[in-house]
Scaffold this motif. Structure first.
Motif, PDB file in Angstrom:
ATOM      1  N   GLU A 178      45.631  54.220  40.283  1.00  0.00           N
ATOM      2  CA  GLU A 178      44.755  53.860  39.101  1.00  0.00           C
ATOM      3  C   GLU A 178      45.347  53.060  38.073  1.00  0.00           C
ATOM      4  O   GLU A 178      44.864  52.228  37.462  1.00  0.00           O
ATOM      5  CB  GLU A 178      44.370  55.340  38.485  1.00  0.00           C
ATOM      6  N   ARG A 179      46.788  53.177  37.738  1.00  0.00           N
ATOM      7  CA  ARG A 179      47.532  52.612  36.795  1.00  0.00           C
ATOM      8  C   ARG A 179      47.603  51.089  37.257  1.00  0.00           C
ATOM      9  O   ARG A 179      47.643  50.290  36.483  1.00  0.00           O
ATOM     10  CB  ARG A 179      48.996  53.063  36.624  1.00  0.00           C
ATOM     11  N   TRP A 180      47.893  50.832  38.719  1.00  0.00           N
ATOM     12  CA  TRP A 180      48.013  49.371  39.160  1.00  0.00           C
ATOM     13  C   TRP A 180      46.647  48.405  38.977  1.00  0.00           C
ATOM     14  O   TRP A 180      46.609  47.599  38.549  1.00  0.00           O
ATOM     15  CB  TRP A 180      48.120  49.527  40.592  1.00  0.00           C
ATOM     16  N   GLU A 181      45.673  49.436  39.137  1.00  0.00           N
ATOM     17  CA  GLU A 181      44.069  48.598  39.307  1.00  0.00           C
ATOM     18  C   GLU A 181      44.011  48.438  37.622  1.00  0.00           C
ATOM     19  O   GLU A 181      43.374  47.267  37.544  1.00  0.00           O
ATOM     20  CB  GLU A 181      43.019  49.505  39.825  1.00  0.00           C
ATOM     21  N   ARG A 182      44.237  49.227  36.734  1.00  0.00           N
ATOM     22  CA  ARG A 182      44.246  48.879  35.337  1.00  0.00           C
ATOM     23  C   ARG A 182      44.720  47.643  34.845  1.00  0.00           C
ATOM     24  O   ARG A 182      44.476  46.790  34.136  1.00  0.00           O
ATOM     25  CB  ARG A 182      44.414  50.130  34.425  1.00  0.00           C
ATOM     26  N   LEU A 183      46.015  47.707  35.511  1.00  0.00           N
ATOM     27  CA  LEU A 183      46.800  46.558  35.123  1.00  0.00           C
ATOM     28  C   LEU A 183      46.769  44.833  35.752  1.00  0.00           C
ATOM     29  O   LEU A 183      46.532  44.015  35.019  1.00  0.00           O
ATOM     30  CB  LEU A 183      48.424  46.752  35.272  1.00  0.00           C
ATOM     31  N   TRP A 184      46.440  45.445  37.194  1.00  0.00           N
ATOM     32  CA  TRP A 184      46.141  44.072  37.758  1.00  0.00           C
ATOM     33  C   TRP A 184      44.941  43.605  37.967  1.00  0.00           C
ATOM     34  O   TRP A 184      44.380  42.614  38.600  1.00  0.00           O
ATOM     35  CB  TRP A 184      46.667  44.162  39.288  1.00  0.00           C
ATOM     36  N   ARG A 185      43.783  44.629  37.894  1.00  0.00           N
ATOM     37  CA  ARG A 185      42.274  44.194  38.045  1.00  0.00           C
ATOM     38  C   ARG A 185      42.277  43.932  39.525  1.00  0.00           C
ATOM     39  O   ARG A 185      40.987  43.405  39.896  1.00  0.00           O
ATOM     40  CB  ARG A 185      41.861  43.313  37.174  1.00  0.00           C
ATOM     41  N   ALA A 186      42.843  44.608  40.371  1.00  0.00           N
ATOM     42  CA  ALA A 186      42.726  44.217  41.819  1.00  0.00           C
ATOM     43  C   ALA A 186      42.774  45.797  42.578  1.00  0.00           C
ATOM     44  O   ALA A 186      43.793  46.560  42.154  1.00  0.00           O
ATOM     45  CB  ALA A 186      43.653  43.484  42.444  1.00  0.00           C
ATOM     46  N   GLU A 187      41.843  46.090  43.484  1.00  0.00           N
ATOM     47  CA  GLU A 187      42.128  47.150  44.101  1.00  0.00           C
ATOM     48  C   GLU A 187      42.978  47.249  45.157  1.00  0.00           C
ATOM     49  O   GLU A 187      43.513  46.219  45.832  1.00  0.00           O
ATOM     50  CB  GLU A 187      40.621  47.548  44.781  1.00  0.00           C
ATOM     51  N   ILE A 188      43.634  48.460  45.238  1.00  0.00           N
ATOM     52  CA  ILE A 188      44.568  48.814  46.405  1.00  0.00           C
ATOM     53  C   ILE A 188      44.155  49.495  47.621  1.00  0.00           C
ATOM     54  O   ILE A 188      43.393  50.474  47.215  1.00  0.00           O
ATOM     55  CB  ILE A 188      45.810  49.570  45.987  1.00  0.00           C
ATOM     56  N   VAL A 189      43.879  48.870  48.776  1.00  0.00           N
ATOM     57  CA  VAL A 189      43.147  49.494  49.912  1.00  0.00           C
ATOM     58  C   VAL A 189      44.104  50.224  50.632  1.00  0.00           C
ATOM     59  O   VAL A 189      45.036  49.660  51.470  1.00  0.00           O
ATOM     60  CB  VAL A 189      42.566  48.274  50.954  1.00  0.00           C
ATOM     61  N   ASP A 190      44.164  51.513  50.503  1.00  0.00           N
ATOM     62  CA  ASP A 190      45.262  52.370  50.895  1.00  0.00           C
ATOM     63  C   ASP A 190      44.658  53.035  52.227  1.00  0.00           C
ATOM     64  O   ASP A 190      43.455  53.509  52.245  1.00  0.00           O
ATOM     65  CB  ASP A 190      45.498  53.793  49.969  1.00  0.00           C
ATOM     66  N   GLY A 191      45.506  53.093  53.026  1.00  0.00           N
ATOM     67  CA  GLY A 191      45.226  53.626  54.406  1.00  0.00           C
ATOM     68  C   GLY A 191      46.347  54.188  55.144  1.00  0.00           C
ATOM     69  O   GLY A 191      47.585  54.245  54.684  1.00  0.00           O
TER      70      GLY A 191
END
Length: 511
Positions: free
Chosen positions: A300-313
């Motif tokens: 969630e913190r990454w997406e707020r900063l980078w405006r890019a989703e992390i596809v976790d798998g």
């Protein structure tokens, strides 16, 4: 029979489709060289010819202790063209482990980057199987220069191969002990590219991919080689250690559009960026994460900063890449998502019966990329590869929405007061504390020989350290009274494999 050698589809096809001049790989460090798809086709054909000229026969192993540099894809695909078996090895192992793996694999050819020679040299003294050692760079006495080996070699056509024929080996990361040789077939490479690479990530020809996971690792092999090559995209490769500083520089200078990381690095990047108080400089449209489950807070913190989703798998060396994943536009951080198209998963109890929704079970998977088995580990092969199903050794639970939530490795799970405790759940609670950068939780017996959670934490720089009691209360409030760690130890770093997986067995031994 059509020739189903994987090198034809991943390498040579691009010449027919008009990409001969397109950059396939470019280096972000070192000599900063680049290679086009046309050059790659030619160089892989010549390396195959050099192997053939040297008398290398089908299915002989070509061990690779090669950093992420232009020669890596040349040697890998060139060995496939020769009908040989490339065996990429972790570039951060000790000489003792290299010695064991080289003897186990019985490789007849070893290709090594000159920067790694000091570690590798003692490992090959007395080796009975190696006929040639090729060094990329300056060749010490008793070795042959890689450049000399391929000079004037004939460019040969790819050896005829069936999609079910052995193509390459990978050695498992050793997160639970000794690495095992995992044998994969030609068809598995295309299977992962056409499922996760195409249908989940949606890698495009105009993408530039940067993977911090190295190409010797199954996750990195897909991210940096097979997925971008399947689409005719470009890969930025980096031979150095991926620190926040080097990753920020590559994001800004090389402008990758897809970034493939691991949870440990995402946590470090987020902490550094938050400390800087500025917006990151990047062109990233999508990210991936695997190796360990990604904590919800970090995503969630990454997406707020980078405006890019992390596809976790989640994936495995045995399945070659990710088979259970979130997907773009449908990200639920803190979960591993749902089965990748083409794969099926089950959760089973100790009797191999399906567990109910919300109960913890072992994750089983079946799909087109499962390994043929382990080398020289017949008993382990029989217990892991059971018909169409592969046992992952991971414990999961399924939510009412059908998403899968990671609980821990089978060996890492334990019961407290008769109730299963997920180490990952406790770790996720700990990293939500503003002072905690990383956490690992293992079982430890108290003075009454009752098993309880023990936590090892790495603190962030520049933030006041909490007391153990503060952290215990923090976890109690987050996830429940019985799950809190009875012991909290601050450490400089957590023991990890080169691929970023925490080696919890070392923490158990230390306790």
């Amino acid at each position: 029979m059509d020739n189903e050698n994987a090198a034809i589809w991943f390498v040579d096809r691009h010449l027919e489709e008009g990409r001969a001049g397109k950059t396939a790989f470019r280096e972000a460090d070192g000599e900063k060289r680049a290679i086009t798809y046309g050059q790659l086709a030619g160089e892989t054909a010549r390396f195959a010819g050099a192997l053939q000229r040297h008398g290398v026969r089908r299915e002989e192993r070509v061990a690779m202790i090669v950093r992420d540099q232009i020669e890596f894809p040349v040697v890998f695909w060139g060995a496939l063209k020769a009908g040989a078996i490339p065996v990429p090895l972790n570039t951060l192992l000790s000489g003792q482990v290299y010695e064991a793996i080289l003897n186990d694999s019985r490789a007849s050819i070893l290709v090594v980057s000159e920067q790694l020679w000091g570690v590798v040299k003692p490992a090959i003294d007395g080796n009975r199987f190696l006929r040639a050692v090729l060094v990329i760079g300056g060749a010490p006495e008793g070795t042959e220069s890689y450049t000399t080996f391929v000079k004037d070699a004939p460019a040969i056509e790819a050896a005829e191969a069936h999609s079910d024929e052995l193509a390459f080996w990978l050695y498992s990361s050793g997160s639970t002990g000794t690495p095992k040789g995992v044998r994969h077939v030609h068809g598995s490479l295309r299977a992962t590219a056409e499922t996760f690479g195409a249908q989940v990530l949606g890698v495009r020809e105009d993408d530039t991919v940067f993977s911090v996971a190295k190409m010797f690792f199954a996750y990195g092999l897909g991210n940096a080689m097979s997925f971008p090559m399947a689409a005719g995209a470009t890969t930025v490769i980096y031979s150095g250690r991926p620190t926040p500083e080097s990753v920020f520089r590559i994001m800004a200078v090389e402008k990758p559009t897809i970034f493939c990381g691991v949870p440990t690095l995402y946590a470090a990047l987020v902490a550094e960026q938050e400390k800087a108080g500025t917006a990151p400089v990047h062109n990233i449209r999508l990210c991936t994460s695997a190796g360990e489950a990604l904590p919800r807070e970090i995503g969630e913190r990454w997406e707020r900063l980078w405006r890019a989703e992390i596809v976790d798998g989640v994936g495995s060396t045995e399945m070659l890449h990710i088979f259970l994943s979130n997907r773009p536009g449908d990200i639920h951080y803190g979960t591993s998502g749902v089965a990748v198209p083409g794969y099926e998963v089950r959760l089973v109890d100790e009797h191999d019966e399906d567990v109910a929704e919300g109960e913890v079970g072992e994750l089983l998977v079946r799909g087109p990329s499962s390994a043929e088995g382990y080398w020289n580990r017949r008993h382990k092969s029989q217990s892991t590869f059971q018909g169409h199903w592969t046992r992952t050794g991971d414990k999961y639970e399924r939510t009412a929405e059908g998403r899968y939530v990671y609980c821990g490795r089978t060996d890492d799970m334990f019961k407290v007061s008769g109730i299963w405790v997920s180490p990952f759940e406790v770790e996720q609670a700990l990293v939500e504390h503003p002072a905690v950068l990383e956490a690992a939780v293992v079982a430890r017996a108290d003075e009454k020989d009752l098993v309880k959670p023990a936590a090892f934490i790495v603190l962030k720089d520049g933030i006041a350290a909490p007391t153990p009691d503060e952290l215990k209360d923090f976890v109690k409030d987050k996830i429940g009274m019985w799950k809190y760690p009875r012991w909290v130890e601050v450490v400089e770093e957590l023991p990890k494999t080169a691929t970023g997986k925490i080696q919890r067995f070392k923490l158990r031994e230390a306790g």
